[in-house]
Design a protein around this motif. Structure first.
Motif, PDB file in Angstrom:
ATOM      1  N   SER A  13       0.666  -1.310   0.087  1.00  0.00           N
ATOM      2  CA  SER A  13      -0.001   0.129  -0.097  1.00  0.00           C
ATOM      3  C   SER A  13       0.725   1.164  -0.280  1.00  0.00           C
ATOM      4  N   TYR A  14       2.072   1.332   0.857  1.00  0.00           N
ATOM      5  CA  TYR A  14       2.867   2.372   0.885  1.00  0.00           C
ATOM      6  C   TYR A  14       3.495   2.621  -0.459  1.00  0.00           C
ATOM      7  N   PHE A  16       2.572   1.753  -3.538  1.00  0.00           N
ATOM      8  CA  PHE A  16       1.422   2.131  -4.343  1.00  0.00           C
ATOM      9  C   PHE A  16       1.135   3.734  -4.341  1.00  0.00           C
ATOM     10  N   TYR A  17       0.842   4.017  -2.767  1.00  0.00           N
ATOM     11  CA  TYR A  17       0.497   5.362  -2.858  1.00  0.00           C
ATOM     12  C   TYR A  17       1.846   6.429  -2.918  1.00  0.00           C
ATOM     13  N   LEU A  20       2.366   6.917  -6.565  1.00  0.00           N
ATOM     14  CA  LEU A  20       1.591   8.134  -6.754  1.00  0.00           C
ATOM     15  C   LEU A  20       2.053   9.387  -6.483  1.00  0.00           C
ATOM     16  N   ALA A  21       2.517   9.529  -5.368  1.00  0.00           N
ATOM     17  CA  ALA A  21       3.145  10.808  -4.619  1.00  0.00           C
ATOM     18  C   ALA A  21       4.347  11.028  -5.282  1.00  0.00           C
ATOM     19  N   PHE A  54      -0.159  15.486  -0.186  1.00  0.00           N
ATOM     20  CA  PHE A  54      -0.727  14.207  -0.715  1.00  0.00           C
ATOM     21  C   PHE A  54      -0.492  12.912   0.199  1.00  0.00           C
ATOM     22  N   THR A  55       0.846  12.910   0.468  1.00  0.00           N
ATOM     23  CA  THR A  55       1.501  11.463   1.219  1.00  0.00           C
ATOM     24  C   THR A  55       0.903  11.817   2.587  1.00  0.00           C
ATOM     25  N   THR A  58      -2.651  10.310   2.427  1.00  0.00           N
ATOM     26  CA  THR A  58      -2.758   8.678   1.919  1.00  0.00           C
ATOM     27  C   THR A  58      -2.115   7.678   3.100  1.00  0.00           C
ATOM     28  N   ASN A  59      -0.883   8.267   3.632  1.00  0.00           N
ATOM     29  CA  ASN A  59      -0.249   7.467   4.353  1.00  0.00           C
ATOM     30  C   ASN A  59      -1.238   7.294   5.803  1.00  0.00           C
ATOM     31  N   TYR A  62      -4.887   5.431   4.468  1.00  0.00           N
ATOM     32  CA  TYR A  62      -4.876   4.226   3.521  1.00  0.00           C
ATOM     33  C   TYR A  62      -3.561   3.268   3.633  1.00  0.00           C
ATOM     34  N   VAL A  63      -2.531   3.788   4.235  1.00  0.00           N
ATOM     35  CA  VAL A  63      -1.367   2.929   4.448  1.00  0.00           C
ATOM     36  C   VAL A  63      -1.239   2.545   5.858  1.00  0.00           C
TER      37      VAL A  63
END
Length: 162
Positions: A13-14, A16-17, A20-21, A54-55, A58-59, A62-63
């Motif tokens: 997950s990390y 993936f995001y 993206l970051a 963003f990071t 998401t962290n 979602y992470v």
């Protein structure tokens, strides 16, 4: 296969995001430095700030699945995140200066290499110092509050002669 995914879900997950970051960071950097002709260090700062917002989101959600329990916890996580990322930002800027010095005609390549190295370090920083420590911070805060309440209760007993 499912066991492996479950075991490494956080890292996957990390990644993936984080990818993206990094893409956001690279894209913003490229647009500002190459298309808008903004000095590469200024473009790097702007790209880093956008990517860091963003990071964090998401962290957090979602992470590392750090729930919103209170504004106090949220602010603690954010401040800790920013403090750790300031170290990463220093590393990012240093890598950009060195990279541009040695590979001056390929700033996007330098930025890509920089993102891979900083991204790996940021995973461990986030895992060890930010989103996991907030649970310990809250646990220690609750423990301290109980000790203080117990201490105050015992003081009141002595004052009342109990």
């Amino acid at each position: 296969m499912k066991k492996l995914f479950i075991k490494y879900r956080g890292f996957i997950s990390y990644t993936f995001y984080g990818t993206l970051a990094s893409l956001i960071n690279l894209l913003v950097f490229h647009i500002l430095a190459e298309n808008c002709h903004i000095y590469y260090l200024i473009a790097n700062v702007v790209a880093y700030i956008i990517a860091i917002i963003f990071t964090f989101i998401t962290n957090k959600y979602y992470v590392f699945h750090s729930n919103f329990d209170s504004w106090q916890k949220f602010i603690h996580e954010f401040v800790t995140f920013i403090n750790v990322r300031l170290f990463s930002f220093g590393l990012d800027m240093g890598l950009m200066v060195l990279g541009i010095h040695f590979i001056p005609h390929h700033p996007d390549l330098v930025k890509f290499i920089d993102q891979v190295l900083v991204g790996i370090l940021n995973y461990y920083f986030s895992k060890w110092f930010i989103f996991r420590t907030t649970d310990r911070w809250l646990w220690n805060k609750a423990r301290w509050s109980k000790k203080s309440a117990s201490h105050n209760h015992n003081k009141n007993k002595h004052k009342s002669g109990i």
